[in-house]
Design an enzyme around this catalytic site. Structure first.
Site, PDB file in Angstrom:
ATOM      1  CG  ASP A  36      16.634  -1.811  -3.264  1.00 39.75           C
ATOM      2  OD1 ASP A  36      16.283  -0.611  -3.361  1.00 39.75           O
ATOM      3  OD2 ASP A  36      15.999  -2.660  -2.597  1.00 39.75           O
ATOM      4  CB  VAL A  63      22.543  -0.118   3.703  1.00 42.92           C
ATOM      5  CG1 VAL A  63      22.426   0.127   2.215  1.00 42.92           C
ATOM      6  CG2 VAL A  63      21.239   0.189   4.434  1.00 42.92           C
ATOM      7  CE1 TYR A 155      12.451   7.521   8.367  1.00 46.36           C
ATOM      8  CE2 TYR A 155      11.668   9.749   8.827  1.00 46.36           C
ATOM      9  CZ  TYR A 155      12.117   8.794   7.931  1.00 46.36           C
ATOM     10  OH  TYR A 155      12.239   9.111   6.600  1.00 46.36           O
ATOM     11  CE  LYS A 159      15.603   9.126   7.230  1.00 46.53           C
ATOM     12  NZ  LYS A 159      16.444   8.635   6.135  1.00 46.53           N
TER      13      LYS A 159
HETATM   14  N1  LIG Z   1       8.821   9.004   1.174  1.00 43.27           N
HETATM   15  C1  LIG Z   1       8.915   9.995   2.033  1.00 43.27           C
HETATM   16  O1  LIG Z   1       7.909  10.673   2.364  1.00 43.27           O
HETATM   17  C2  LIG Z   1      10.260  10.376   2.618  1.00 43.27           C
HETATM   18  C3  LIG Z   1      10.349  11.602   3.306  1.00 43.27           C
HETATM   19  C4  LIG Z   1      11.575  11.964   3.869  1.00 43.27           C
HETATM   20  C5  LIG Z   1      12.673  11.149   3.741  1.00 43.27           C
HETATM   21  N2  LIG Z   1      12.561   9.964   3.072  1.00 43.27           N
HETATM   22  C6  LIG Z   1      13.746   9.118   2.985  1.00 43.27           C
HETATM   23  O2  LIG Z   1      14.064   8.877   1.636  1.00 43.27           O
HETATM   24  C7  LIG Z   1      14.682   7.602   1.503  1.00 43.27           C
HETATM   25  C8  LIG Z   1      13.978   6.806   0.425  1.00 43.27           C
HETATM   26  O3  LIG Z   1      12.630   6.641   0.798  1.00 43.27           O
HETATM   27  P1  LIG Z   1      11.499   6.168  -0.238  1.00 43.27           P
HETATM   28  O4  LIG Z   1      10.287   6.972   0.084  1.00 43.27           O
HETATM   29  O5  LIG Z   1      12.039   6.160  -1.588  1.00 43.27           O
HETATM   30  O6  LIG Z   1      11.253   4.689   0.305  1.00 43.27           O
HETATM   31  P2  LIG Z   1      10.799   3.383  -0.512  1.00 43.27           P
HETATM   32  O7  LIG Z   1      10.310   2.459   0.557  1.00 43.27           O
HETATM   33  O8  LIG Z   1       9.897   3.754  -1.625  1.00 43.27           O
HETATM   34  O9  LIG Z   1      12.168   2.842  -1.134  1.00 43.27           O
HETATM   35  C9  LIG Z   1      13.209   2.452  -0.287  1.00 43.27           C
HETATM   36  C10 LIG Z   1      14.098   1.481  -1.023  1.00 43.27           C
HETATM   37  O10 LIG Z   1      15.159   1.133  -0.125  1.00 43.27           O
HETATM   38  C11 LIG Z   1      15.303  -0.277  -0.131  1.00 43.27           C
HETATM   39  N3  LIG Z   1      15.811  -0.706   1.175  1.00 43.27           N
HETATM   40  C12 LIG Z   1      15.149  -0.734   2.343  1.00 43.27           C
HETATM   41  N4  LIG Z   1      15.942  -1.224   3.301  1.00 43.27           N
HETATM   42  C13 LIG Z   1      17.129  -1.517   2.718  1.00 43.27           C
HETATM   43  C14 LIG Z   1      18.341  -2.061   3.191  1.00 43.27           C
HETATM   44  N5  LIG Z   1      18.484  -2.429   4.472  1.00 43.27           N
HETATM   45  N6  LIG Z   1      19.355  -2.209   2.323  1.00 43.27           N
HETATM   46  C15 LIG Z   1      19.213  -1.859   1.017  1.00 43.27           C
HETATM   47  N7  LIG Z   1      18.077  -1.354   0.509  1.00 43.27           N
HETATM   48  C16 LIG Z   1      17.045  -1.187   1.355  1.00 43.27           C
HETATM   49  C17 LIG Z   1      13.929  -0.848  -0.432  1.00 43.27           C
HETATM   50  O11 LIG Z   1      14.017  -2.168  -0.968  1.00 43.27           O
HETATM   51  C18 LIG Z   1      13.401   0.179  -1.432  1.00 43.27           C
HETATM   52  O12 LIG Z   1      13.727  -0.162  -2.769  1.00 43.27           O
HETATM   53  C19 LIG Z   1      14.656   6.977   2.899  1.00 43.27           C
HETATM   54  O13 LIG Z   1      15.905   7.168   3.527  1.00 43.27           O
HETATM   55  C20 LIG Z   1      13.577   7.750   3.605  1.00 43.27           C
HETATM   56  O14 LIG Z   1      13.759   7.746   4.999  1.00 43.27           O
HETATM   57  C21 LIG Z   1      11.383   9.559   2.501  1.00 43.27           C
END
Ligand SMILES: NC(=O)c1ccc[n+]([C@@H]2O[C@H](COP(=O)([O-])OP(=O)(O)OC[C@H]3O[C@@H](n4cnc5c(N)ncnc54)[C@H](O)[C@@H]3O)[C@@H](O)[C@H]2O)c1
Length: 253
Positions: A36, A63, A155, A159
């Site tokens: 992370d 990343v 976004y 995706k």
């Molecule tokens: N929460 C939702 O409603 C939702 C819905 C559909 C898809 N997603 C996808 O699920 C995944 C996780 O989302 P989440 O809701 O857990 O988000 P979150 O913001 O709660 O957690 C994301 C994590 O990724 C880390 N992060 C962000 N940018 C980074 C980078 N450049 N390098 C390394 N780490 C990085 C952050 O520090 C954090 O710990 C994402 O790809 C998001 O697009 C989320």
């Protein structure tokens, strides 16, 4: 113990869905690499895992950065001797910016992280997976990777790219014993969705049009982690190249 002795790298696993996946994998016997960008949350997560007698290893990684991805995988192999599972979970939102409001800085950031991050991770692990003739990749797409109007412009584009990369890898490397699938959640209760500060209100209004009353509740991160566990385990051995909607039936309407 469905992942006994498997080594799993999970990006974005210091919080949210990634942390729930790492927790589930560790409970099923996997050695987990918490990768992370957020150093403080990363250390807190690794320490909590260790305190719970779980085998965890932390790597600070952006990343969007090629050197970081190289180091993430190289350090994993140096530490655990192998890698079996890569979960590309790190991702960011685009503040729901509609097409006419897209800012270059947001476009570049979201593409670098949500698309470039997946590409870099996949590119780095595939040679190892080919050598060991096994390996599983799980990408976090979104319902915005399957439908057009449920997120901001960037976004949604990002995706859709994740969905495409997932199918491409599954198709090209499936015959070599490597699987690649994606999960496409609707709304999940994480830090990502808890604030609308700085959002493009036009984009947001358009994105939730028609949603009211159709989405009966948001998902908990553990419900997404359950799917990631299935896709990582041998129970899904004949599942390859799917982008699995996890939206409580919302998009089926
Ligand atoms: N929460 C939702 O409603 C939702 C819905 C559909 C898809 N997603 C996808 O699920 C995944 C996780 O989302 P989440 O809701 O857990 O988000 P979150 O913001 O709660 O957690 C994301 C994590 O990724 C880390 N992060 C962000 N940018 C980074 C980078 N450049 N390098 C390394 N780490 C990085 C952050 O520090 C954090 O710990 C994402 O790809 C998001 O697009 C989320």
């Amino acid at each position: 113990m469905r992942l006994e002795n498997k080594v799993a790298i999970i990006t974005g696993s210091a919080s949210g869905i990634g942390k729930a996946i790492a927790t589930k994998y560790a409970a099923e016997g996997a050695k987990v690499v918490i990768a992370d960008f957020n150093e403080e949350a990363l250390h807190a997560t690794v320490e909590a895992f260790k305190a719970d007698q779980k085998d965890a290893f932390g790597v600070k990684v952006n990343v969007a950065n090629e050197e970081d991805i190289q180091r993430m995988v190289d350090d994993t192999i140096a530490h655990y001797g192998r890698v079996d599972i890569l979960v590309n979970c790190a991702g960011v939102l685009d503040n729901m910016q509609a097409a006419h409001n897209v800012e270059d800085a947001i476009w570049n950031r979201v593409m670098d992280i949500n698309v470039g991050g997946v590409m870099r991770g996949v590119r780095k692990v595939l040679p190892y997976f080919q050598e060991q003739k096994s390996g599983t990749i799980i990408n976090l797409a979104s319902i915005s990777g399957l439908q057009g109007g449920r997120g901001g412009f960037t976004y949604t584009a990002a995706k859709h790219a994740v969905a495409g990369m997932t199918k491409n890898v599954a198709s090209h490397y499936g015959p070599l014993g490597i699987r690649c699938n994606a999960i496409a959640p609707a709304q999940v209760d994480t830090g990502m969705t808890q604030s609308t500060d700085g959002y493009d209100m036009f984009g947001l209004t358009q994105s939730v049009r028609g949603v009211k009353g159709l989405m009966h509740r948001v998902a908990q991160p553990e419900e997404i982690a359950n799917i990631a566990l299935f896709l990582a385990s041998d129970e899904s051995s004949y599942v390859n190249g799917v982008v699995l909607a996890a939206d409580g039936g919302w998009s089926a309407y």
